[in-house]
Enzyme design. Structure first.
Site, PDB file in Angstrom:
ATOM      1  N   ASP A  28       0.843  -1.190   0.000  1.00 39.77           N
ATOM      2  CA  ASP A  28       0.000   0.000   0.000  1.00 39.77           C
ATOM      3  C   ASP A  28       0.876   1.237   0.000  1.00 39.77           C
ATOM      4  OD1 ASP A  28      -2.708   1.312   0.429  1.00 39.77           O
ATOM      5  OD2 ASP A  28      -1.566   2.107   2.109  1.00 39.77           O
ATOM      6  N   TYR A  33       3.354   9.805   0.272  1.00 39.60           N
ATOM      7  CA  TYR A  33       4.411   9.239   1.100  1.00 39.60           C
ATOM      8  C   TYR A  33       5.798   9.660   0.621  1.00 39.60           C
ATOM      9  CZ  TYR A  33       0.595   6.073   2.496  1.00 39.60           C
ATOM     10  OH  TYR A  33      -0.597   5.549   2.928  1.00 39.60           O
ATOM     11  N   SER A 105     -11.183   5.429  -0.785  1.00 37.44           N
ATOM     12  CA  SER A 105     -10.643   5.486   0.571  1.00 37.44           C
ATOM     13  C   SER A 105     -11.410   6.512   1.383  1.00 37.44           C
ATOM     14  CB  SER A 105      -9.153   5.861   0.525  1.00 37.44           C
ATOM     15  OG  SER A 105      -8.597   5.878   1.823  1.00 37.44           O
ATOM     16  N   ASN A 106     -11.623   6.187   2.649  1.00 33.92           N
ATOM     17  CA  ASN A 106     -12.327   7.077   3.577  1.00 33.92           C
ATOM     18  C   ASN A 106     -13.752   7.391   3.132  1.00 33.92           C
ATOM     19  OD1 ASN A 106     -10.155   7.337   5.416  1.00 33.92           O
ATOM     20  ND2 ASN A 106      -9.214   8.903   4.123  1.00 33.92           N
ATOM     21  N   GLN A 129     -10.704   1.703   1.553  1.00 31.85           N
ATOM     22  CA  GLN A 129      -9.658   1.726   2.578  1.00 31.85           C
ATOM     23  C   GLN A 129      -9.993   2.789   3.621  1.00 31.85           C
ATOM     24  OE1 GLN A 129      -5.115   3.184   2.794  1.00 31.85           O
ATOM     25  NE2 GLN A 129      -5.437   1.615   1.225  1.00 31.85           N
ATOM     26  N   TYR A 155      -6.575   0.662   7.495  1.00 31.07           N
ATOM     27  CA  TYR A 155      -5.311   1.325   7.844  1.00 31.07           C
ATOM     28  C   TYR A 155      -5.362   1.707   9.321  1.00 31.07           C
ATOM     29  CZ  TYR A 155      -7.447   6.066   7.260  1.00 31.07           C
ATOM     30  OH  TYR A 155      -8.214   7.217   7.358  1.00 31.07           O
ATOM     31  N   LEU A 158      -3.041  -0.958  13.841  1.00 29.03           N
ATOM     32  CA  LEU A 158      -2.331  -1.122  15.108  1.00 29.03           C
ATOM     33  C   LEU A 158      -2.452   0.131  15.968  1.00 29.03           C
ATOM     34  CD1 LEU A 158       0.908  -2.835  13.740  1.00 29.03           C
ATOM     35  CD2 LEU A 158      -1.077  -3.928  14.790  1.00 29.03           C
ATOM     36  N   GLY A 159      -3.455   0.934  15.672  1.00 32.88           N
ATOM     37  CA  GLY A 159      -3.539   2.243  16.319  1.00 32.88           C
ATOM     38  C   GLY A 159      -2.997   3.246  15.325  1.00 32.88           C
ATOM     39  N   ARG A 162       2.594   8.194  16.402  1.00 36.77           N
ATOM     40  CA  ARG A 162       2.273   9.371  17.212  1.00 36.77           C
ATOM     41  C   ARG A 162       2.711  10.673  16.540  1.00 36.77           C
ATOM     42  NH1 ARG A 162      -1.141   6.744  20.158  1.00 36.77           N
ATOM     43  NH2 ARG A 162      -1.185   8.481  21.606  1.00 36.77           N
TER      44      ARG A 162
END
Length: 262
Positions: A28, A33, A105-106, A129, A155, A158-159, A162
């Site tokens: 992904d 990015y 997505s979203n 996604q 997505y 895992l949380g 931060r």
């Protein structure tokens, strides 16, 4: 299982190669990015050395020009393009052979229905996604997507990292949750493996982000154990409709998807 490559440019290439070696086949990515060149080079290397074939790789991207264009006052510039017009453009990309599959997505269920009910629809979304984890399990949206044969892709499974630009500093640590940790201990697994296995058992395609070799391998090792119905119910009970990525810069946009519960 999928690997999301939102990692530093300097580490993206090596992380991609490790992920492919471990067994990940869904990568992904996104223009935002700023590391797709490195990811692409790594994938070509793994294809050249015979580790994987191109047809075995499912590569996801989200195109664009500017990352977050801003006006003179520093506010993000938003547009109000009809989502159905955007979808028609994506259908043309598929017809032109520029992509194998197209998705969204979203999107909440109303936005998905807007596309599904569009006159002249040629291809329906293959996937949606969205942020999805035990604190935001998206159960209603998942049920809707399954009913329409749309794959839900998770997505922030895992949380979330931060990053103060995206996540409020007082956000809860999912992997420190007592219930998740207790279930992990019972199965002699890590909390992260439990969070990922939870999604797989729900029929969700789950994205796991890491550039740590040990963690990448650990994230893939979730197919040799199974959570019990009691485990699944306990994790379902953690849902609090909590979002890590609220995308508040777009909160006033008419298409802002998070004004609806699902």
């Amino acid at each position: 299982m999928s690997s999301t490559i939102w990692v530093p440019k300097s580490k993206a290439g090596e992380a991609t190669k490790v992920a492919v070696d471990v067994g990940f086949r869904h990568i992904d990515a996104a223009y935002a990015y700023q590391n797709e060149e490195e990811v692409g080079k790594a994938l070509r290397e793994k294809m050249a050395d015979g580790t994987v074939k191109r047809e075995d790789i499912f590569y996801t991207t989200k195109p664009g020009e500017d990352l977050l264009p801003k006006d003179a006052s520093g506010q993000v510039i938003l547009d109000t393009v009809d989502l159905r017009d955007t979808w028609e453009a994506l259908e043309k990309c598929k017809d032109a052979g520029l992509t194998m599959s197209i998705g969204v997505s979203n999107f909440n269920h109303k936005q998905l229905e807007m596309i599904l009910n569009k006159p002249g629809l040629k291809y329906k979304p293959v996937c949606n996604q969205v942020e999805c984890h035990p604190y935001l399990n998206q159960s209603k949206l998942l049920e809707f997507c399954k009913s329409k044969d749309i794959v839900l892709v998770a997505y922030s499974a895992l949380g979330s990292q931060r990053d103060p630009n995206w996540v409020e500093k007082d956000s809860p640590y999912l992997l420190e949750d007592p219930i998740v940790k207790a279930i992990a201990k019972k199965h002699s697994r890590s909390p992260g493996q439990v969070a990922l296995r939870y999604q797989v058992q729900r029929g969700v395609v789950v994205l796991a982000k890491s550039f740590n070799e040990k963690r990448i391998k650990e994230n893939f090792q979730i197919f040799d154990f199974e959570l019990t119905p009691e485990d699944m119910k306990a994790i379902d009970g953690l849902n609090r409709n909590f979002r890590y990525a609220k995308l508040l810069f777009a909160a006033d946009h008419p298409n802002y998807p998070f004004s609806e519960e699902y």
